[in-house]
Design an enzyme around this catalytic site. Structure first.
Site, short mmCIF file in Angstrom:
data_model
loop_
_atom_site.label_atom_id
_atom_site.label_comp_id
_atom_site.label_asym_id
_atom_site.label_seq_id
_atom_site.Cartn_x
_atom_site.Cartn_y
_atom_site.Cartn_z
N LYS A 1 -1.31 9.18 -9.97
CA LYS A 1 -0.47 8.29 -9.17
C LYS A 1 0.86 7.95 -9.85
O LYS A 1 1.88 7.79 -9.18
CB LYS A 1 -1.23 7.00 -8.82
CG LYS A 1 -2.36 7.25 -7.82
CD LYS A 1 -3.04 5.96 -7.41
CE LYS A 1 -4.19 6.25 -6.45
NZ LYS A 1 -4.81 5.03 -5.93
N ASP B 1 -2.05 1.36 -1.04
CA ASP B 1 -3.31 0.75 -1.49
C ASP B 1 -3.33 -0.76 -1.25
O ASP B 1 -4.31 -1.30 -0.74
CB ASP B 1 -3.52 1.02 -2.99
CG ASP B 1 -3.93 2.45 -3.26
OD1 ASP B 1 -4.60 3.06 -2.42
OD2 ASP B 1 -3.58 2.96 -4.34
#
Ligand code: ATR
Length: 276
Positions: free
Chosen positions: A66, A102
């Protein structure tokens, strides 16, 4: 013509994202095909570029890439900048756009699916790693009364809190702490953003942190973690991260396709097939 997307990670075999996106595509009648891409640790950027050259339209990015996806992008959303890590890349004619869905996925699961208000509530986030960085911005956007970040290594919690207090100067209280400092404090929402539960471990959380009616939320899904067991024993409502998984996927789908799928039937479908 079918548009190609994929989730890229290492490992990636276990990912539920292809199933979730297949359901979204079916529901919205979008011509989308969504697969899995395994990348060797050294080869992440090359795998992304190759997928793009072969006509891919975007990828979801999972562990441990990420941060590198953030670096690879040519433009980044505010959410991406806050988290310094991204889970969604969109391949555009003029470059690669990055976003992090997220945190908004967590907030939607909490507020819409679980009926848990965040505004004016006392929120505790456990952990100060990548997962915690990903959720703190959207949590602060939702207007809690306090946000305390606790971590085994307190300095990392202080760093995180200092960063987000600077990004959200109007937020009333954003502080970092070690677990021992939580003794005597109560929270309405306690979020486990540590990776401790994956190995069956438990941060040294005082059981008294759960206020009456509190919700305990573990970002991990499909596992009875020691954290959720402690919360249940303390009388708190407990939820795992399955709803967040589906909600973050829905936000990625929206970024790519401009349509919002109905998440409830997909959460139900996965709940039926998960081991939890
Ligand atoms: P992620 O991207 O999943 O957040 P990470 O960046 O490696 O992964 O962060 C892991 C987090 O889980 C950290 O906050 C870590 O605490 P430390 O900063 O003190 O290492 C926390 N963590 C992992 N195992 C733990 C355990 N057994 N007890 C308490 N905290 C733990």
């Amino acid at each position: 013509m079918t548009d190609l997307y994929a989730v890229i990670g290492n490992p990636v075999e276990h990912s539920r994202s292809p199933l979730i996106h297949a359901e979204f595509a079916r529901q919205t009648r979008q011509p989308v095909s969504y697969g899995k891409l395994y990348a060797e640790i050294a080869g992440f950027e090359a795998v992304v570029q190759r997928f793009r050259e072969e006509g891919g339209r975007g990828v979801n990015v999972t562990v441990p890439f990420k941060h590198r996806a953030y670096a690879l992008a040519s433009s980044r959303s505010r959410r991406a900048e806050e988290a310094q890590a991204v889970n969604t890349l969109s391949f555009e004619a003029d470059g690669i756009k990055a976003d992090n869905t997220d945190g908004v996925g967590l907030v939607r699961d909490l507020t819409r699916n679980l009926g848990c208000a965040i505004q004016n509530r006392r929120v505790l986030v456990m952990g100060a790693g990548g997962a915690a960085y990903g959720v703190c911005g959207p949590l602060l956007d939702a207007g809690p009364a306090t946000l305390v970040v606790a971590n085994r290594t307190p300095d990392k919690a202080m760093d995180l809190a200092t960063r987000f207090a600077g990004l959200f100067p109007a937020a009333p209280e954003v502080t970092g702490a070690g677990y021992a400092e939580l003794e005597g404090r109560e929270f309405d929402l306690v979020i486990n953003a540590t990776s401790a539960g994956l190995s069956g471990e438990m941060p040294a959380l005082p059981a008294g942190v759960f206020a009456p009616g509190a919700l305990a939320y573990d970002l991990v899904y499909g596992k009875d973690t020691p954290f959720l067991a402690l919360a249940a024993r303390a009388g708190a409502r407990a939820a795992d991260g399955l709803g967040m998984l589906v909600e973050q996927a829905a936000e990625s789908f929206y970024l790519w396709r401009g349509m919002r799928p109905d998440t409830a039937p997909v959460i139900e479908l996965l709940r039926g097939t998960s081991k939890c």
